[in-house]
Scaffold this active site. Structure first.
Site, short mmCIF file in Angstrom:
data_model
loop_
_atom_site.label_atom_id
_atom_site.label_comp_id
_atom_site.label_asym_id
_atom_site.label_seq_id
_atom_site.Cartn_x
_atom_site.Cartn_y
_atom_site.Cartn_z
N ASP A 125 0.80 -1.34 0.01
CA ASP A 125 0.02 0.00 0.03
C ASP A 125 0.83 1.34 -0.17
O ASP A 125 0.51 2.25 -0.61
CB ASP A 125 -1.12 -0.03 1.08
CG ASP A 125 -1.91 -0.98 0.89
OD1 ASP A 125 -2.40 -1.45 -0.33
OD2 ASP A 125 -2.60 -1.47 1.95
N SER A 179 -5.31 -7.36 10.89
CA SER A 179 -5.05 -6.07 9.96
C SER A 179 -5.97 -6.15 8.91
O SER A 179 -6.21 -7.34 8.17
CB SER A 179 -3.59 -6.10 9.37
OG SER A 179 -3.62 -5.34 8.20
N1 ARG Z 1 -2.53 -7.88 0.45
C1 ARG Z 1 -3.34 -7.16 -0.27
C2 ARG Z 1 -2.94 -6.31 -1.36
O1 ARG Z 1 -1.73 -6.03 -1.30
C3 ARG Z 1 -4.07 -6.46 0.78
C4 ARG Z 1 -3.51 -5.19 1.81
C5 ARG Z 1 -4.19 -4.63 2.46
N2 ARG Z 1 -4.87 -5.45 3.72
C6 ARG Z 1 -4.78 -5.31 5.06
N3 ARG Z 1 -5.40 -6.32 5.62
N4 ARG Z 1 -3.83 -4.85 5.49
O2 ARG Z 1 -3.64 -5.64 -2.22
#
Ligand code: ARG
Length: 403
Positions: A125, A179
């Protein structure tokens, strides 16, 4: 450290961004504007306002982005049937460029010279946010507290919260939460016990879908209308993009559609295991392929399928606002001119199966394909020649190999 005048923080009101807010105020000693996006995460947003107010934030932005999210990000992506590594419908990946775009808009509006986000240093992200900012306004600085402060673990984060009297949320069972990233397209859950891919995910991980085993014993039949590649109605009722996806999430969730337990390759380098729930998106992917099956030319359809992994990967990697994404999008959008009609699906115990499809622009010809007598001239001798010529090189090859 560079002097910062004003920061716009992507703020959920949750533990991490509450701590980040405090840390930014203390570290930079400047005004922090908070931005909270409603992407259909299904959470009350007013508590975020109250918390920001309590932390002394003067300028609090809470914006409903649900329609823009679905119409300008989710639907264009679905036109491509995008799946990362064969399975992941990109629910988190596709939300980041929109959040980044709004952060940049607000920064310009309030005269901020930096934006801040709560993504950690190990994830995708941070890359998605920051590549988007690079593409939209390179003059804006990015602050990523998770890469800058000396908090190194969730344990230390909890200690910091306690010291600064920031309330720590717990899940229904009184434990530290997973998370979680949720929006109208999906819920993604990572961390804790899920970090061991050999361990089966416990049932309480799932938030918006029932276990297919417990789903109704009676199947549900639904019809989705498409116009130029985008879904526009459910069971004959026209709906806005966000309303349509919300409706399908409800239907899919009840029938246990769209659960995924996946180990994926992050762009930053490591493998990670996550649980995804994408009920509406999963239905739409089947339905869209269903309507394309009768409206797209074979070679056009195969070309789309060839570029799809590339397109999905660049969204996963954070290159939404990049020339190559726009080029591929133009190709995909062009292909959708006649992708209109209706698809009927059966939702049953975790599956969303296409059971019929119809279009005023269908390329399907029953008369041409029929096993019965046909009125269209189709010379069977043509098929013989077709095979003979296609087989020519195979006959040479086999002869050379001494078969
Ligand atoms: N691994 C997924 C991606 O990179 C989700 C990332 C965010 N999810 C989370 N539970 N923090 O698109």
């Amino acid at each position: 450290m560079t002097k910062i005048e004003k920061i716009v923080l992507s703020y959920s009101g949750g533990l991490d961004t509450s701590i980040i807010l405090k840390w930014l105020q203390e570290t930079y000693g400047c005004e922090v504007v908070t931005f909270t996006a409603d992407l259909g995460q299904g959470e009350e947003l007013e508590p975020a306002r109250a918390k920001a107010e309590m932390s002394g934030v003067k300028d609090i932005r809470i914006v409903d982005l649900r329609e823009e999210f679905v119409s300008d990000f989710v639907f264009p992506m679905l036109r491509a049937n995008a799946l990362y590594e064969g399975h992941y419908l990109l629910g988190s990946s596709i939300a980041r460029p929109l959040i980044a775009k709004r952060l940049v808009d607000i920064a310009r509006e309030v005269g901020a010279d930096a934006i801040a986000h709560g993504a950690t240093g190990k994830g995708n992200d941070q890359i998605r946010f920051e590549l988007a900012v690079n593409a939209l306004d390179p003059s804006i600085k990015v602050i990523a507290p998770w890469r800058q402060w000396n908090i190194r673990s969730r344990m230390q984060l909890l200690e910091y919260a306690e010291k600064h009297h920031i309330p720590v949320p717990s899940d229904k069972r009184g434990e530290a939460p997973f998370s979680i990233d949720a929006n109208l397209l999906h819920t993604s859950t990572e961390g804790k016990i899920l970090e061991n891919p050999a361990e089966v995910a416990p049932d309480h991980v799932y938030q918006r879908t029932v276990d297919p085993v417990d789903a109704p014993d009676t199947p549900e039949i639904i019809t989705i209308g498409f116009e130029r590649g985008d879904p526009v109605s459910v069971n004959g009722k026209a709906m806005t993009p966000a309303a349509l996806l919300t409706e399908l999430n409800g239907l899919g969730g009840r029938h246990g559609v769209g659960r995924l337990d996946l180990v994926e390759n992050r762009f930053i380098g490591m493998k990670s295991r996550g649980i995804y729930e994408t009920p509406g998106g999963t239905i739409l992917l089947s339905a869209h392929r269903g309507i394309e099956s009768i409206t797209l030319d074979r070679v056009a359809a195969h070309l789309k399928d060839e570029i799809m992994p590339r397109y999905a990967e660049l969204i996963y990697n954070g290159f939404w606002f990049a020339p190559e994404r726009e080029m591929l999008q133009a190709l995909i959008d062009h292909s959708q001119a006649f992708v209109s009609g209706e698809v009927t699906l059966r939702l049953y115990k975790g599956s969303a199966s296409v059971i019929s499809r119809a279009s005023p622009f269908s390329l399907y010809s029953a008369d041409l394909v029929t096993f019965e007598e046909s009125t269209i001239a189709f010379d069977h001798h043509d098929a013989e020649g077709f095979i003979r010529l296609n087989g020519l090189r195979l006959r040479s090859w086999a002869a050379r190999n001494g078969r």
